[in-house]
Design a protein around this motif. Structure first.
Motif, PDB file in Angstrom:
ATOM      1  N   UNK A 146       0.729  -1.419   0.005  1.00 58.18           N
ATOM      2  CA  UNK A 146       0.109  -0.049   0.030  1.00 58.18           C
ATOM      3  C   UNK A 146       1.142   1.345  -0.054  1.00 58.18           C
ATOM      4  N   UNK A 147       2.082   0.879   0.675  1.00 63.04           N
ATOM      5  CA  UNK A 147       3.057   2.336   0.778  1.00 63.04           C
ATOM      6  C   UNK A 147       3.392   2.534  -0.652  1.00 63.04           C
ATOM      7  N   UNK A 196       1.993   1.775  -3.517  1.00 58.38           N
ATOM      8  CA  UNK A 196       0.914   2.224  -4.405  1.00 58.38           C
ATOM      9  C   UNK A 196       0.832   3.861  -3.968  1.00 58.38           C
ATOM     10  N   UNK A 197       0.988   3.859  -2.771  1.00 57.38           N
ATOM     11  CA  UNK A 197       0.917   5.458  -2.458  1.00 57.38           C
ATOM     12  C   UNK A 197       1.707   6.430  -3.012  1.00 57.38           C
ATOM     13  N   UNK A 223       1.318   6.378  -6.740  1.00 59.91           N
ATOM     14  CA  UNK A 223      -0.038   6.918  -7.279  1.00 59.91           C
ATOM     15  C   UNK A 223      -0.655   5.826  -7.891  1.00 59.91           C
ATOM     16  N   UNK A 224      -0.266   4.548  -7.823  1.00 55.52           N
ATOM     17  CA  UNK A 224      -0.802   3.501  -8.264  1.00 55.52           C
ATOM     18  C   UNK A 224      -2.324   3.257  -7.806  1.00 55.52           C
ATOM     19  N   UNK A 225      -3.248   3.208  -8.630  1.00 57.32           N
ATOM     20  CA  UNK A 225      -4.871   3.118  -8.220  1.00 57.32           C
ATOM     21  C   UNK A 225      -5.516   4.180  -7.416  1.00 57.32           C
ATOM     22  N   UNK A 226      -4.766   5.337  -7.890  1.00 50.34           N
ATOM     23  CA  UNK A 226      -5.160   6.602  -7.288  1.00 50.34           C
ATOM     24  C   UNK A 226      -6.537   6.796  -7.913  1.00 50.34           C
ATOM     25  N   UNK A 227      -7.713   7.123  -7.408  1.00 53.73           N
ATOM     26  CA  UNK A 227      -8.968   7.470  -8.136  1.00 53.73           C
ATOM     27  C   UNK A 227      -9.456   8.915  -7.633  1.00 53.73           C
ATOM     28  N   UNK A 269      -2.075  13.671  -1.294  1.00 54.97           N
ATOM     29  CA  UNK A 269      -2.268  13.496  -2.837  1.00 54.97           C
ATOM     30  C   UNK A 269      -3.150  14.526  -3.362  1.00 54.97           C
ATOM     31  N   UNK A 276      -4.765   3.414   0.819  1.00 55.55           N
ATOM     32  CA  UNK A 276      -4.073   4.597   1.198  1.00 55.55           C
ATOM     33  C   UNK A 276      -4.011   5.694   0.191  1.00 55.55           C
ATOM     34  N   UNK A 277      -3.803   5.364  -0.879  1.00 55.93           N
ATOM     35  CA  UNK A 277      -3.619   6.165  -2.121  1.00 55.93           C
ATOM     36  C   UNK A 277      -4.848   7.039  -2.163  1.00 55.93           C
ATOM     37  N   UNK A 278      -5.979   6.482  -2.014  1.00 54.97           N
ATOM     38  CA  UNK A 278      -7.018   7.372  -1.972  1.00 54.97           C
ATOM     39  C   UNK A 278      -7.699   8.047  -0.894  1.00 54.97           C
TER      40      UNK A 278
END
Lengths: 406, 357
Positions: free
Chosen positions: A204-205, A207-208, A211-215, A247, B162-164
């Motif tokens: 998850x870190x 991806x954060x 910015x992978x999977x950012x919606x 973000x 987390x990214x969202x």
């Protein structure tokens, strides 16, 4: 590529060994040195010596000085029994680690310095060629780095540090930043908060940061939302605020930059870009665009702001990292620890030179034009005899592009 | 917690104050046979029956008084322990958890914060500063980032990634509703650990009738017994065996893990009933939903697409691959494992037959 002759290898080994004898204090073992696994490659050996353990920083230094290895590593993990086989080590935790390598940064210069050379006649060929076009000799891969690659990795490193401090709340004194001694950086977060995280959480870190999977819609940024009921209107989104956290803030600020200073030709979708820019220069407002346009801009923003880290390294609980303060056998440069303030001015081919400048007579088979330390080497296209300072000689010998004069 | 009232204990019976209150009473099992305890035992029994029958749709009781609500909880622990069925334990714990969750939604933020901090050791703060609130999409709470990651590691929904989320200074911002959902597993774990501390074995007169009743209800409501036990599992790749084992243990394997196993089973020829029976071990099992999902994956519903099993690389991305595939022959999809293994088995039997000849 490796050394051309055994003589070259033992020359480099002697250089490493004399460096370590005089600079043993520079070897910088990680925190809790007794709970780490160490590993190294010896000169002339193809197999890594693993599962080494030392009881103190001093013991680590003794071993490096005594063995003067080609490459030296330490685990990102803490183990109860670091010298036991992997299943019996008893994992106690792993620092949060990041690796930034020119490999993972999309650049247009890679074709310029990923090539093969013929050591016989100095002919270069691209990677598809099997043997030399001129003399049919075997071709060798060359891994070169250029200034653009090095600046690219540094830029990623600075983005990474910003996100870790701003979003993850990591403090500067919990960070170990080091140049790898070749073409990238590693960063270690020494924080009890993150030590116990499992692979999933580390993913998850990653991806954060990437910015992978950012919606965007989840971050209060307009985006066409799939689904039937209750599609939000632009006015339902909280107005763009340049000070926003995480973000959301990073995307809004980058969109602002695109609109106010950027190269607007990249956004052909935005027919009314002029109008949007005018409104945003007075006060950012979602209502001047459409959800589709904001989505396109957000994606472009996330692409620029995302940090290009090697995703595998961060998720691997048993990863080995290059030991700070040791020499990199691919270049002879120092794996150098940097303070956060030093990062922006750091010049790898100047500031991580470790060996002395005693002149060494060499035959250089091939070299692009480049500068290292105090010298600039002109392009070499066929075997040429020149004398270079030891650090530059080792650099070319380690890359397999030169040999000692017979 | 500062003031613990009977009302609080009734709503959140798992709190440590509840435990110490009970132990101060110095209750012995013998005392439970007194008439005084009868309503408490009845309510405890009712809590469990409700969990069996309604699962997480368990209702908040409004009829009983706080004292009955609270005292019936440790008695329910004893009853569940005496029944000694791990499926029941999980299903009951989940039902109790959802009840707490529903109460938590109604509480004042300060109360929620104290409860999570003191009872569940979750680092959470109220967002008080108006500017901070504005810049974090009007969230009432913030939770430490590593705590957030641990609590969401089994949630697959995009909005929980987390990214969202809004992250700042090591905190992740959440609303009260989100926070309460986040701590579900922590509360469930707490109740389960209280259960494992409660070890009552054998029979005990005043409770025996209730235990017997619960056991009967269990067998009738769980008509779905494992059909697939031992069906050529040697031919399953390690990843699928591991998901199945987790499922049987009642460990949450996440949405993706469930999907992967169900599509694998469908593709190697298991019937819908066989697939569903595997999932009946889940504590939140709902026959109707499980059936629908299994049929959907098999292509009998919805888009009518029969789903193929996720590839090895996708399994790796979801951290479901075992040992980086070292235990497998060179394959790209878990299904290949089964094909290769059965081919090998066939060859072996053929070879043996030849030898006999």
């Amino acid at each position: 590529m490796s050394f051309n002759t055994e003589r070259d290898a033992s020359f480099v080994k002697r250089a490493f060994s004399s460096y370590y004898r005089n600079n043993r204090d520079k070897i910088a073992p990680p925190t809790s040195p007794a709970n780490r696994e160490y590993a190294y490659f010896q000169f002339g050996e193809k197999v890594m010596v693993r599962h080494l353990a030392f009881s103190s920083e001093e013991e680590v230094r003794d071993a490096i000085v005594k063995n003067s290895p080609l490459h030296a590593y330490r685990s990102a993990a803490y183990y109860k029994y670091p010298s036991a086989p992997m299943e019996e080590k008893e994992w106690m935790g792993t620092d949060l680690v990041f690796d930034i390598d020119a490999d993972h940064i999309p650049s247009d210069c890679s074709s310029e310095h990923e090539y093969r050379i013929c050591k016989n006649c100095g002919t270069t060929a691209d990677k598809s060629m099997e043997s030399c076009g001129r003399c049919k000799s075997r071709l060798y891969d060359v891994e070169w780095v250029c200034e653009r690659c090095l600046n690219g990795t540094k830029n990623e490193l600075m983005k990474l540090i910003d996100v870790l401090i701003d979003d993850f709340g990591v403090s500067e004194d919990e960070l170990e930043v080091a140049f790898s001694g070749n073409r990238g950086y590693h960063l270690v977060v020494y924080s009890s908060d993150y030590v116990g995280l499992d692979q999933l959480s580390r993913r998850e870190i990653v991806n954060y940061l990437t910015a992978r999977g950012l919606e965007p819609s989840y971050l209060g940024i307009p985006s066409p939302v799939q689904g039937k009921k209750g599609r939000p209107r632009l006015t339902d989104y909280p107005p763009p605020d340049l000070r926003s956290f995480g973000w959301r803030g990073r995307i809004i600020r980058r969109i602002y930059q695109f609109l106010i200073q950027g190269d607007q030709s990249t956004f052909r979708d935005l027919k009314n870009i002029g109008e949007i820019s005018t409104v945003w220069s007075a006060e950012p407002d979602w209502n001047v665009g459409t959800a589709k346009q904001w989505r396109a801009l957000s994606e472009a923003a996330a692409k620029v702001e995302g940090v290009n880290i090697d995703p595998v390294v961060t998720q691997d609980l048993h990863r080995l990292l290059r030991l700070s303060g040791t020499l990199n056998g691919k270049t002879g440069l120092l794996t150098k620890r940097l303070s956060i303030e030093d990062v922006s001015d750091f010049d790898p081919l100047r500031d991580s030179i470790a060996l002395d400048d005693e002149p060494v007579p060499l035959t250089v088979f091939f070299s692009p034009r480049f500068s290292i330390g105090e010298v600039t080497i002109d392009e070499v296209r066929e075997p040429t005899k020149i004398s270079l300072p030891r650090y530059a000689a080792v650099y070319l010998i380690c890359k397999g592009l030169a040999s000692l004069v017979a | 917690m500062q003031r613990v009232t009977f009302e609080t204990l009734a709503r959140y019976p798992f709190v440590s104050a509840g435990k110490s209150y009970i132990s101060k009473l110095n209750l012995t099992l013998e005392e439970l046979s007194k008439d005084y305890f009868k309503p408490f035992i009845q309510r405890a029994h009712q809590r469990i029956v409700e969990a069996i029958e309604r699962g997480e749709r368990s209702v908040i009781s409004e009829t009983t008084d706080p004292e009955t609500e609270f005292i019936s909880f440790p008695i329910a622990l004893i009853l569940v322990s005496m029944v000694g069925d791990s499926w029941l334990a999980r299903r009951w714990a989940l039902a109790e958890t959802i009840r707490c969750e529903n109460y938590l939604l109604e509480e004042e933020p300060a109360f929620v914060k104290d409860l999570l901090k003191n009872e569940l050791s979750i680092r959470v703060e109220e967002v008080m500063d108006p500017e901070e609130k504005e810049l974090s999409l009007r969230s009432e709470f913030k939770i430490r980032l590593p705590d957030f990651l641990k609590l969401t590691s089994h949630i697959d929904a995009l909005e929980w990634k987390l990214v969202n989320r809004i992250a700042h200074n090591g905190w992740v911002y959440v609303t009260q509703r989100e926070l309460v959902r986040l701590v579900r597993e922590a509360i469930e774990d707490r109740i389960l650990s209280r259960l494992s501390e409660t070890r009552v074995q054998g029979s005990f007169a005043p409770l025996d009738a209730y235990v017997k009743d619960i056991k009967t209800r269990l067998t009738t409501s769980r008509g779905y017994e494992l059909l697939v036990q031992g069906k050529a599992e040697g031919m399953w790749p390690p990843c699928m065996r591991s998901i199945k084992e987790s499922l049987l243990k009642g460990v949450n394997v996440g949405h993706f893990g469930n999907f992967a196993l169900a599509s694998f089973l469908t593709n190697i020829g298991y019937s819908i009933d066989e697939v569903v029976s595997l999932y009946s071990r889940r504590s939140d099992f709902d026959l109707r939903i499980a059936r629908y999902q299994a049929e959907h994956i098999a292509g009998l519903r919805g888009s009518r697409t029969r789903y193929t099993t996720p590839s090895c690389s996708t399994m790796k991305t979801h951290a479901l691959c075992i040992d980086e595939g070292r235990l497998c022959p060179k394959i790209k999809n878990p299904l290949q494992y089964t094909r290769i293994m059965s081919r090998r088995a066939n060859l072996r039997t053929r070879g043996e037959n030849k030898q006999k000849e």
